[in-house]
Design an enzyme around this catalytic site. Structure first.
Site, short mmCIF file in Angstrom:
data_model
loop_
_atom_site.label_atom_id
_atom_site.label_comp_id
_atom_site.label_asym_id
_atom_site.label_seq_id
_atom_site.Cartn_x
_atom_site.Cartn_y
_atom_site.Cartn_z
N GLY A 1 -63.06 -26.00 43.66
CA GLY A 1 -63.78 -25.65 42.44
C GLY A 1 -64.70 -24.44 42.56
O GLY A 1 -65.45 -24.15 41.64
N LYS B 1 -62.58 -34.19 42.42
CA LYS B 1 -62.10 -35.51 42.02
C LYS B 1 -62.96 -36.65 42.57
O LYS B 1 -63.40 -36.59 43.71
CB LYS B 1 -60.66 -35.69 42.51
CG LYS B 1 -59.71 -34.66 41.93
CD LYS B 1 -58.43 -34.56 42.74
CE LYS B 1 -57.60 -33.38 42.26
NZ LYS B 1 -56.51 -33.06 43.21
N ARG C 1 -49.90 -29.73 51.18
CA ARG C 1 -50.35 -30.65 52.22
C ARG C 1 -50.38 -32.06 51.65
O ARG C 1 -50.17 -32.25 50.45
CB ARG C 1 -51.76 -30.27 52.65
CG ARG C 1 -52.69 -30.17 51.43
CD ARG C 1 -54.14 -30.09 51.78
NE ARG C 1 -54.94 -29.60 50.66
CZ ARG C 1 -55.41 -30.32 49.65
NH1 ARG C 1 -55.11 -31.61 49.57
NH2 ARG C 1 -56.12 -29.78 48.69
P1 ADP Z 1 -59.55 -25.60 42.96
O1 ADP Z 1 -58.39 -25.13 43.77
O2 ADP Z 1 -60.81 -24.80 43.19
O3 ADP Z 1 -59.76 -27.08 43.02
P2 ADP Z 1 -58.07 -25.83 40.44
O4 ADP Z 1 -57.26 -24.73 39.88
O5 ADP Z 1 -57.33 -26.94 41.12
O6 ADP Z 1 -59.17 -25.22 41.44
O7 ADP Z 1 -58.99 -26.46 39.33
C1 ADP Z 1 -59.93 -27.48 39.63
C2 ADP Z 1 -60.47 -28.09 38.36
O8 ADP Z 1 -61.11 -27.06 37.56
C3 ADP Z 1 -59.42 -28.69 37.42
O9 ADP Z 1 -59.08 -30.02 37.78
C4 ADP Z 1 -60.17 -28.62 36.09
O10 ADP Z 1 -61.15 -29.63 36.01
C5 ADP Z 1 -60.89 -27.28 36.17
N1 ADP Z 1 -60.05 -26.18 35.62
C6 ADP Z 1 -59.24 -25.33 36.30
N2 ADP Z 1 -58.59 -24.47 35.47
C7 ADP Z 1 -58.98 -24.79 34.21
C8 ADP Z 1 -58.65 -24.30 32.89
N3 ADP Z 1 -57.79 -23.30 32.71
N4 ADP Z 1 -59.26 -24.89 31.83
C9 ADP Z 1 -60.13 -25.90 32.00
N5 ADP Z 1 -60.47 -26.41 33.20
C10 ADP Z 1 -59.92 -25.87 34.29
#
Ligand code: ADP
Length: 449
Positions: A169, A241, A296
């Site tokens: 995040g 999460k 992973r």
């Molecule tokens: P990271 O790799 O840093 O965990 P992610 O792309 O998996 O980033 O996104 C993590 C979380 O951020 C998502 O589960 C969601 O809660 C929020 N998020 C990411 N992209 C978006 C988006 N386009 N719109 C709204 N929330 C987003």
């Protein structure tokens, strides 16, 4: 199995996932080597592996992230495979490559596939090419504030800036208008540059109230791909999460089927092998959009194990040994019941501040439908240097309501003294009518606080 697919496996990780891999190896009859930092000398993986080697001081950069130390430990102990767990070096293509040239099998995808998936805006382009839906956004990395404003205007505000090499995040910024874009872009680039190897940032449409849905992949090294259903991970704090479940209470069957068929083709075309997770966001209409691939095993893999009966870590090891998916899997993948996982973190349940320290009292719940994956023990210490996960509590039931009832019972019987944990927070979630009704999105926790 009488003799395992590998001679000996080194686990380049710590905590509950190191123990989880030891369990899979024991089931396969494969001896294990634990590597540990000085802070983990008295940890359970060290105790239960067949061999243990200290690789450095507490600081991860000098132990769990120190590639030469880990490779030396692997050579001294004469292992023929390394399981990286999650976090640390698990998605480090360079590490996978060093393993390969050292003649040690890296239990994960090929280095070039890890590298491609690790560049999020590249993974996005690859998925798009294969017909997997993505959110509208920039074509690759943003080169200037003008380009960012132009793109944002084309797709409409709000938009989100995301670090190309991102994770956990970090490096994300939500942008509501053109005048705040240049400033937030600079911030995101700076944060990305400090946290990751690259300051590259891209942009996509921001969904105000998304649900997080991800698919579990297993692929062998012969081009066979299985998709083991989805997990919903919308209960998050700070984009991280807290609780995961399978199946999702919100995913429409026709959307699931459409995405799975596209995904299967994409994964095959990419040449992806071993376990992986493909993450999506669901918009208000119930449609799914790809966000990233995690190359992973994931923290939340036990919920998939519960509803499919498939041991994912054991599957990873057998796939890495070259076995075909049709031999690894017990038969056609079938789904039964419902599973929920609560992450029990050492943290203040109100502020989420870490709460490391000595566990002075511990009672682990059990009974029908309950699984606890943990490295915690009475008088053991949760060190301050690593992530705060103490235990994963998984409840399984014939349906979602039975899983919730069992989770409530297990949370009541789960006692951790000496440190603060997220147990009280999970008790609250289990009693929240919107959670019970399956009516939530990623802002669920934020709305409370
Ligand atoms: P990271 O790799 O840093 O965990 P992610 O792309 O998996 O980033 O996104 C993590 C979380 O951020 C998502 O589960 C969601 O809660 C929020 N998020 C990411 N992209 C978006 C988006 N386009 N719109 C709204 N929330 C987003």
């Amino acid at each position: 199995m009488a003799s395992g697919p590998f001679r000996k496996i080194l686990i380049a990780n710590r905590g509950e996932i190191a123990l989880r891999v030891i369990c899979a190896c024991k089931d396969l009859g494969i001896p294990t080597v634990a590597v540990y930092s000085e802070a983990d000398r008295y940890s359970l993986p060290v105790r239960f592996a067949d061999q243990a080697i200290c690789i450095g001081p507490a600081k991860s950069s000098r132990s769990y992230l120190d590639i030469p130390s880990i490779i030396s430990a692997a050579e001294i102990s004469n292992v023929d495979a390394i399981h990286p767990g999650y976090g640390f070096l698990s998605e480090n293509a360079g590490f996978a490559e060093v393993c390969q040239v050292s003649g040690i099998k890296f239990i994960g995808p090929k280095p070039e596939v890890i590298a491609a998936m690790g560049i999020k805006e590249r993974a996005r382009a690859i998925m798009k090419e294969h017909g997997v839906p993505i959110l509208p956004g920039s074509e690759g990395v943003l080169s200037s504030a003008e380009e960012a404003i132009e793109t944002a205007e084309r797709i409409g505000y709000p938009v989100i800036l995301k670090a190309s090499a991102g994770g956990g995040g970090r490096g994300m910024r939500v942008v509501n208008s053109a005048d705040e874009l240049p400033g937030l872009l600079a911030q995101a680039q700076q944060e990305a540059g400090a946290a990751f190897a690259s300051a590259d940032v891209y942009l996509e449409k921001y969904i105000a109230a998304p649900r997080h849905i991800e698919f579990q992949i297993l692929a062998d090294e012969h081009g066979n791909v299985e998709i083991l259903g989805e997990r919903e991970c919308s209960i998050q704090r700070r984009h991280q999460k807290l609780l995961e479940e399978s199946p999702s209470p919100a995913l429409r069957p026709e959307v699931r089927e459409r995405v799975i068929s596209k995904l299967r083709a994409a994964i095959r075309a990419i040449g992806y092998s071993n376990a992986g997770t493909v993450e999506f966001l669901m918009d208000e209409k119930g449609d799914l959009y790809f966000i990233e691939v995690n190359a992973r095993i994931q923290v939340e893999h036990p919920v998939t194990e519960a509803v499919t009966g498939i041991d994912l870590v054991k599957s990873q090891i057998r796939i890495a040994a070259g076995e075909k998916l049709s031999d690894v899997l017990p038969g056609p993948v079938q789904f039964r019941g419902h599973a929920i996982e609560c992450r029990i973190n050492a943290e203040n349940p109100q502020t989420f501040a870490p709460s490391p320290g000595r566990i002075t009292g511990l009672n682990l719940p059990g009974g029908i439908g309950i699984r606890v994956d943990t490295h915690a023990y009475q008088d053991g210490v949760i060190p301050p240097y690593y992530d705060s996960l103490v235990a994963k509590l998984i409840a399984y039931g014939s349906d979602r309501m039975e899983a919730i009832d069992r989770m409530k019972r297990a949370l009541d019987l789960f006692v951790v003294e000496g440190i603060h944990t997220s147990i009280p927070l999970h008790k609250r979630i289990m009693n929240e009518p919107d959670f019970v009704a399956g009516n939530f999105d990623t802002n669920f926790i934020k709305r409370w606080m």
